[in-house]
Design a protein around this motif. Sequence first.
Motif, mmCIF file in Angstrom:
data_model
loop_
_atom_site.group_PDB
_atom_site.id
_atom_site.type_symbol
_atom_site.label_atom_id
_atom_site.label_comp_id
_atom_site.label_asym_id
_atom_site.label_seq_id
_atom_site.Cartn_x
_atom_site.Cartn_y
_atom_site.Cartn_z
ATOM 1 N N GLU A 67 58.610 -51.142 -52.061
ATOM 2 C CA GLU A 67 58.948 -49.750 -51.750
ATOM 3 C C GLU A 67 58.951 -49.474 -50.257
ATOM 4 O O GLU A 67 59.553 -48.503 -49.803
ATOM 5 C CB GLU A 67 57.964 -48.803 -52.441
ATOM 6 N N ARG A 68 58.266 -50.326 -49.477
ATOM 7 C CA ARG A 68 58.141 -50.098 -48.035
ATOM 8 C C ARG A 68 58.628 -51.249 -47.173
ATOM 9 O O ARG A 68 58.775 -51.096 -45.967
ATOM 10 C CB ARG A 68 56.673 -49.834 -47.667
ATOM 11 N N ARG A 69 58.852 -52.407 -47.757
ATOM 12 C CA ARG A 69 59.141 -53.589 -46.946
ATOM 13 C C ARG A 69 60.525 -54.158 -47.230
ATOM 14 O O ARG A 69 60.972 -54.211 -48.369
ATOM 15 C CB ARG A 69 58.097 -54.668 -47.200
ATOM 16 N N VAL A 70 61.165 -54.613 -46.129
ATOM 17 C CA VAL A 70 62.420 -55.357 -46.242
ATOM 18 C C VAL A 70 62.251 -56.709 -45.557
ATOM 19 O O VAL A 70 61.577 -56.812 -44.533
ATOM 20 C CB VAL A 70 63.626 -54.597 -45.623
ATOM 21 N N GLY B 251 62.239 -62.590 -40.770
ATOM 22 C CA GLY B 251 61.065 -61.780 -40.521
ATOM 23 C C GLY B 251 61.012 -60.698 -41.581
ATOM 24 O O GLY B 251 61.763 -60.722 -42.550
ATOM 25 N N TRP B 252 60.109 -59.769 -41.413
ATOM 26 C CA TRP B 252 60.075 -58.613 -42.294
ATOM 27 C C TRP B 252 59.703 -57.373 -41.504
ATOM 28 O O TRP B 252 59.169 -57.462 -40.396
ATOM 29 C CB TRP B 252 59.143 -58.812 -43.489
ATOM 30 N N GLU C 264 63.404 -37.088 -41.700
ATOM 31 C CA GLU C 264 64.813 -36.905 -41.340
ATOM 32 C C GLU C 264 65.143 -37.349 -39.920
ATOM 33 O O GLU C 264 66.298 -37.653 -39.626
ATOM 34 C CB GLU C 264 65.256 -35.448 -41.557
ATOM 35 N N ASP C 265 64.150 -37.447 -39.024
ATOM 36 C CA ASP C 265 64.486 -37.846 -37.653
ATOM 37 C C ASP C 265 63.475 -38.769 -36.980
ATOM 38 O O ASP C 265 63.581 -39.049 -35.792
ATOM 39 C CB ASP C 265 64.714 -36.605 -36.777
ATOM 40 N N MET C 266 62.495 -39.282 -37.732
ATOM 41 C CA MET C 266 61.543 -40.237 -37.159
ATOM 42 C C MET C 266 61.270 -41.353 -38.161
ATOM 43 O O MET C 266 61.183 -41.114 -39.360
ATOM 44 C CB MET C 266 60.222 -39.577 -36.775
ATOM 45 N N ARG C 267 61.178 -42.561 -37.605
ATOM 46 C CA ARG C 267 60.828 -43.725 -38.421
ATOM 47 C C ARG C 267 59.799 -44.547 -37.668
ATOM 48 O O ARG C 267 59.934 -44.772 -36.465
ATOM 49 C CB ARG C 267 62.080 -44.565 -38.701
ATOM 50 N N ILE C 268 58.772 -44.974 -38.382
ATOM 51 C CA ILE C 268 57.759 -45.865 -37.816
ATOM 52 C C ILE C 268 57.756 -47.115 -38.682
ATOM 53 O O ILE C 268 57.802 -47.041 -39.910
ATOM 54 C CB ILE C 268 56.357 -45.215 -37.804
ATOM 55 N N GLY C 269 57.720 -48.264 -38.020
ATOM 56 C CA GLY C 269 57.692 -49.519 -38.748
ATOM 57 C C GLY C 269 56.745 -50.508 -38.107
ATOM 58 O O GLY C 269 56.383 -50.377 -36.935
#
Length: 195
Positions: A117-120, A168-169, A177-182
């Motif tokens: 659900e959170r990882r690619v 990698g992952w 809608e306008d911020m992503r943290i990874g």
Amino acid sequence: MLGKTALLEMLAGKNRGLLASELDKQAILAAIAQLEDRNPTPRPTAAADLLAGDWRLLYTTSQELLGIDRVPLAQLGQIYQCIRVQEAQIFNIAEVKGPPLLDGLVSVQATFTPVSERRVNVRFERFIVGLQRLINYQSPAEFINQIQAGKRFAAIDFLIDPKKEQRGWLEITYLDEDMRIGRGNEGNVFVLTKV
């Protein structure tokens, strides 16, 4: 509890992390962790409408990315991560400012596969390094359109050997809608804003 606005204020003037002191870094990581705990999108890999688009890097702990700024006569420009969900593709683009007529570009194309659900999982496929004027670089979106159309560039432009396991992952720990943290497989943190 610090919120998104507080984090953005902390990142202001830090030049993606290049100008962050050790104390700044600790405070920023604490603020990031607080936001991650309140992620409004619990299944980010399924939120294609939020995930898709062009993202500009605001902050990272990746020394590989920040190290571009240490190349003689070069200064790190904007860094983008552009996600094309329908094609399962990611394009990382770093603009490099140099002496007149020598502005450069470093780009990596990859494909991704959601594994939770959170990882690619990410597989790197193509690497492009060259002068912006020879590539005719105008914007990330236009550059990606050319890549997807199969254009080869007057640059160091090569396919990455799939046998070399350039993988990698990336775990998406916060998405709105306008911020992503990874967080990446090498332990790096990335904070991006939608362009």
